[in-house]
Scaffold this active site. Structure first.
Site, PDB file in Angstrom:
ATOM      1  N   CYS A   2       0.826  -1.193   0.000  1.00 60.61           N
ATOM      2  CA  CYS A   2       0.000   0.000   0.000  1.00 60.61           C
ATOM      3  C   CYS A   2       0.865   1.249   0.000  1.00 60.61           C
ATOM      4  O   CYS A   2       2.054   1.200  -0.276  1.00 60.61           O
ATOM      5  CB  CYS A   2      -0.896  -0.007   1.237  1.00 60.61           C
ATOM      6  N   ASP A 104      -2.176  -9.377   7.588  1.00 67.88           N
ATOM      7  CA  ASP A 104      -0.872  -9.589   8.207  1.00 67.88           C
ATOM      8  C   ASP A 104      -0.428  -8.361   9.004  1.00 67.88           C
ATOM      9  O   ASP A 104       0.328  -8.471   9.967  1.00 67.88           O
ATOM     10  CB  ASP A 104       0.178  -9.929   7.144  1.00 67.88           C
ATOM     11  N   ILE A 301      11.302  -9.025 -20.029  1.00 65.40           N
ATOM     12  CA  ILE A 301      11.561  -7.840 -20.850  1.00 65.40           C
ATOM     13  C   ILE A 301      12.565  -8.212 -21.932  1.00 65.40           C
ATOM     14  O   ILE A 301      13.628  -8.771 -21.643  1.00 65.40           O
ATOM     15  CB  ILE A 301      12.139  -6.693 -20.002  1.00 65.40           C
TER      16      ILE A 301
END
Length: 671
Positions: A2, A104, A301
């Protein structure tokens, strides 16, 4: 995974604007698009906010942060992942704890209540950054994980302390000043940063493995910090000799890495893998594939340059593991077309457009419906994979070798390191007196950046250049290093320590990691940086990390059974995007950006660079007689010149508080 933010005032009677907290969350919506929350303790002069990316406990209401303890004493806002949290939660529940979520994150509140901060930190395993307020002690704790995988910034204002996951989060608060420092600009132009610093005046980072404590006493906040963990290699004389049982370490590395991978497969959403052509990511994919019954999604990539493209080996590994393989093929002008947007996320300059490539890859991961991937970052730091480590091993750790063997080593190093000169290796030997005094030699890993000082200093505007006339960037970095972690250590250990403290945190885990991954709401989990694995890797004797001229020897042997033979035998190749001078189309894209950000009007308006020196640098770059390794260095310098101008545009010339307010309005995020 977050984004977090918060404010802590000197005075308890000073109000906190709830919408400002929400705006701070909104400007990092990319870190947490699944919801937001805020909490204010008005009588305490403290408020937190949070932007959520739901990975563990997908219930929006139950998992919404900030969290409060049952008695309202503690308030927590957390970014990251704690592994093995189910065991910890079960143990705490058996001891009487009552959890209100399956997250968590909540374990921090219960651990802190029962055992205090020091004991809590010993239990936390993973990548994390959090703010924890304790009303009883009137203290704010800002905590960052051991390697700095997750970012955390803070600053002092007239009214108190402001913190957040990104610089733009701090800048969204109207009390926070937005201006370059002369020293910060200098370090942006030479790539390597002073640990704990940023490009901007008064803006600090919580260092990896540190706690910053902000305590209110007598109506004022006092700030202190302490280190709770460090990279601690054994003393050189404590390693076993050449007759050591190799198999013991091979088995140990295999077991520790498997455990780290399995922990990082814990999620309530699918977990994929980044896959290059290196041992690191191939090992992660191999172990992940063996640990699950389903096909693992792998993302690679690809570059349109044979010298830098690793897709053939990646494809071979994907086929061997039956992975669902996605290859993103990048063309030359793709990278600079997205340079400006990428720097809005990195918030610092980049020497190579690999950061842009990873930004574009995380975009495709997001579009594929994935929020989590495991990555191979950290392996080279633990097992001595970079060319600079082999050079330091040869120069400072193998002085006992017979002359003929030293000559063979030197010839092989010169041949294999040609591609990295001017970027990951210095063009010429650079000696820093400060580093020599601190650790006995100047590590090869910092030489290419410190050697840019003679180029970078003239590029600074006269006013800012005057402020750093007596400033030694190498001393500023060396002074932050803990001498007790260097004293008595093997030269290779000392070199790895410096890299981990500088380039790993300041480059690989920022503009090559979290910042470009989270730009597209994608969490990266570097299994090699599990601290249990790392602490074991520190005990591996140097001659088993680099054996003969083979880097990462013990890891190669540990993973031999799952690696393709071509990869097992292959020399380490640093994952980089092709430099600008290698492709005419890419250079055209650079010139196009320069027309916008490095024209005379833009340069003089920003007041950061000397326009005449900017012009001379471009002229030197286009001189056909310039050696290839100098062109590589000039590519990096030009990227940094562009970078500081772009950063000025994003964060100084732009009204960031207004930008944050507008973003909150667009999202419908209101207090």
């Amino acid at each position: 995974m977050c984004g977090i933010a918060g404010v802590f005032h000197h005075q308890t009677d000073r109000s906190i604007d709830a919408q400002t907290l929400v705006n701070m969350a909104a400007i990092m919506h990319h870190r947490g698009p699944d919801g937001y929350g805020y909490q204010i303790k008005p009588e305490q002069g403290v408020g937190f906010s949070h932007a959520r990316l739901s990975i563990i406990d997908l219930n929006e209401q139950r998992g919404r942060q900030p969290f409060m303890s049952a008695d309202q004493r503690l308030m927590l806002t957390h970014n990251g992942e704690f592994y093995d949290f189910k065991r910890i939660r079960a143990d705490l529940t058996a001891r009487g704890a009552r959890f209100r979520s399956k997250s968590d994150s909540e374990i921090v509140l219960h651990l802190f209540e029962r055992y205090g901060l020091d004991a809590t930190l010993k239990e936390l395993r993973g990548e994390f950054a959090f703010g924890l307020y304790d009303e009883k002690d009137q203290s704010l704790y800002l905590v960052r994980d051991r390697f700095g995988i997750k970012p955390l910034y803070w600053t002092e204002t007239e009214h108190g302390v402001v913190f957040g996951s990104e610089l733009k989060v701090l800048f969204a608060h109207p009390d926070v000043k937005r201006e370059f420092s002369a020293e910060g600009l200098y370090h942006q132009l030479i790539q390597v940063m002073v640990p704990g610093s940023t490009a901007f005046a008064g803006i600090n980072q919580v260092q990896p493995g540190y706690v910053v404590k902000v305590k209110r006493e007598h109506g004022r906040l006092t700030v202190s910090e302490h280190k709770y963990w460090d990279v601690n290699f054994p003393n050189e004389h404590d390693y076993p000799g050449d007759d050591v049982d190799e198999e013991q370490y091979i088995e140990g590395v295999r077991a520790q890495l498997l455990e780290a991978v399995q922990h990082r497969m814990t999620a309530d959403v699918p977990v994929g893998c980044y896959l290059s052509g290196g041992i690191d990511s191939c090992s992660i994919l191999g172990l992940a594939s063996a640990s699950t019954q389903t096909s693992v999604k792998a993302f690679t990539i690809g570059f349109d340059s044979d010298d830098y493209d690793e897709t053939p080996i990646a494809r071979e590994m994907a086929e061997a593991t039956q992975a669902d393989h996605h290859i993103m093929a990048l063309k030359a002008n793709d990278l600079y077309d997205h340079f400006v947007k990428t720097l809005w996320h990195t918030e610092r300059t980049i020497y190579n457009t690999l950061g842009v490539a990873k930004y574009l890859m995380s975009q495709q991961v997001h579009e594929a419906g994935y929020k989590v991937v495991m990555t191979g970052e950290g392996s080279d730091e633990l097992f001595a994979g970079y060319p600079a480590f082999r050079k330091d091993m040869f120069l400072h750790g193998l002085d006992h070798l017979p002359e003929i063997e030293r000559l063979e080593w030197q010839q092989l190093l010169e041949k294999n390191n040609k591609l990295f000169k001017g970027a990951m290796l210095a063009r010429e030997e650079f000696v820093s007196e400060a580093f020599n005094q601190k650790m006995g030699f100047t590590p090869s890993c910092v030489q290419p950046w410190l050697s840019c000082s003679s180029v970078a200093l003239p590029l600074m505007s006269a006013e800012l250049r005057e402020r750093v006339t007596d400033y030694d960037p190498s001393k500023a970095i060396a002074d932050t290093l803990d001498e007790t972690m260097l004293e008595g250590r093997h030269p290779l250990d000392r070199a790895q320590y410096v890299w981990i403290k500088t380039m790993l945190e300041g480059q690989i885990l920022t503009w090559g990691g979290d910042r470009v991954d989270m730009a597209n709401s994608m969490e990266a989990r570097p299994a090699f940086l599990d601290h249990h694995l790392a602490e074991y890797a520190f005990t591996v004797p140097p001659h088993l990390r680099i054996k003969g001229n083979k880097e990462k020897y013990v890891l190669r042997e540990a993973m031999k059974g799952l690696l393709p033979e071509t990869l097992y035998k292959r020399e380490k190749f640093a994952f980089m995007a092709p430099p600008a001078h290698t492709d005419p189309e890419k250079w055209k894209a650079v010139e196009k950006l320069a027309e916008q950000f490095l024209n005379q009007r833009a340069v003089e308006a920003a007041g950061l660079l000397d326009y005449e020196e900017v012009v001379r640098t471009f002229e030197r770059h286009q001189d056909p007689n310039v050696p290839a390794e100098e062109q590589v260095q000039l590519d990096a310098v030009i990227n940094h010149m562009l970078g500081v101008q772009v950063l000025h545009h994003h964060f100084v010339a732009t009204d960031v508080p207004q930008q944050a307010a507008q973003r909150a309005k667009e999202l419908g995020w209101v207090a």
